[in-house]
Structure formats: C-alpha cells, structure tokens
Motif scaffolding. Structure first.
Motif, PDB file in Angstrom:
ATOM      1  N   LYS A   3       0.838  -1.197   0.000  1.00 52.07           N
ATOM      2  CA  LYS A   3       0.000   0.000   0.000  1.00 52.07           C
ATOM      3  C   LYS A   3       0.873   1.246   0.000  1.00 52.07           C
ATOM      4  O   LYS A   3       1.983   1.245   0.525  1.00 52.07           O
ATOM      5  N   LYS A   4       0.350   2.303  -0.590  1.00 50.61           N
ATOM      6  CA  LYS A   4       1.085   3.557  -0.668  1.00 50.61           C
ATOM      7  C   LYS A   4       1.099   4.218   0.705  1.00 50.61           C
ATOM      8  O   LYS A   4       0.095   4.220   1.405  1.00 50.61           O
ATOM      9  N   THR A   5       2.240   4.745   1.095  1.00 50.35           N
ATOM     10  CA  THR A   5       2.311   5.470   2.357  1.00 50.35           C
ATOM     11  C   THR A   5       2.402   6.958   2.078  1.00 50.35           C
ATOM     12  O   THR A   5       2.968   7.386   1.072  1.00 50.35           O
ATOM     13  N   TYR A   6       1.812   7.728   2.951  1.00 41.88           N
ATOM     14  CA  TYR A   6       1.795   9.177   2.815  1.00 41.88           C
ATOM     15  C   TYR A   6       2.556   9.798   3.975  1.00 41.88           C
ATOM     16  O   TYR A   6       2.522   9.301   5.093  1.00 41.88           O
ATOM     17  N   THR A   7       3.219  10.909   3.692  1.00 37.29           N
ATOM     18  CA  THR A   7       4.036  11.611   4.673  1.00 37.29           C
ATOM     19  C   THR A   7       3.497  13.028   4.846  1.00 37.29           C
ATOM     20  O   THR A   7       3.106  13.661   3.862  1.00 37.29           O
ATOM     21  N   VAL A  14       5.616  10.016   8.995  1.00 36.00           N
ATOM     22  CA  VAL A  14       5.489   8.987   7.960  1.00 36.00           C
ATOM     23  C   VAL A  14       4.271   8.111   8.241  1.00 36.00           C
ATOM     24  O   VAL A  14       3.898   7.898   9.397  1.00 36.00           O
ATOM     25  N   ASP A  15       3.680   7.572   7.170  1.00 36.55           N
ATOM     26  CA  ASP A  15       2.582   6.608   7.255  1.00 36.55           C
ATOM     27  C   ASP A  15       1.342   7.218   7.909  1.00 36.55           C
ATOM     28  O   ASP A  15       0.864   6.746   8.940  1.00 36.55           O
ATOM     29  N   SER A  17      -2.461   8.148   8.740  1.00 36.17           N
ATOM     30  CA  SER A  17      -3.629   7.276   8.847  1.00 36.17           C
ATOM     31  C   SER A  17      -4.629   7.559   7.736  1.00 36.17           C
ATOM     32  O   SER A  17      -4.592   8.616   7.094  1.00 36.17           O
TER      33      SER A  17
END
Length: 68
Positions: A3-7, A14-15, A17
């Motif tokens: 899955k793509k992680t967002y910052t 990081v990561d 929710s």
C-alpha cells in the motif's frame, strides 16, 4: 505491491492514517499531493485537533466515501 504510504507535508510524519489522508482531501483538495497529519492540519487551518477529530466523525456518520 504494497500500500502507498503518505508523509506529512509539514513535519514529515510517515505513514499517515486513513483519517488523516481523508480529512486533508476533504478540507484542502480531493486531488492534493500534499498531505497533513492532524496536528499540522489543525495548525494550518487554525483550529484544534479535537475539532478535526469531531469533523472526521461527522463525515463518517454522513457516509463520506473518503472515510471508508
């Protein structure tokens, strides 16, 4: 393929929710490339984190697709 992680655009958390991603899209822009953690988004919008959490619950109760 994971899955793509967002910052967070501001603090670098990081990561983010699913709720942090959803509220950024709902309140900033559905197509934004810059995401915020709850604390940074609250500061940016000049509201409290508690107010954002309350709005997230409202949007969930309304069935908003960004929070499913």
């Amino acid at each position: 393929m994971g899955k793509k992680t967002y910052t967070c655009y501001v603090c670098g958390k990081v990561d983010l929710s699913k709720d942090e991603i959803g509220i950024t899209r709902k309140l900033i822009d559905k197509k934004t490339a810059n995401f915020y953690c709850l604390d940074c988004l609250a500061e940016y919008l000049e509201v409290t984190t508690e107010e954002l959490l309350s709005k997230i619950e409202e949007f969930k109760d309304e069935g908003c697709a960004l929070f499913k």
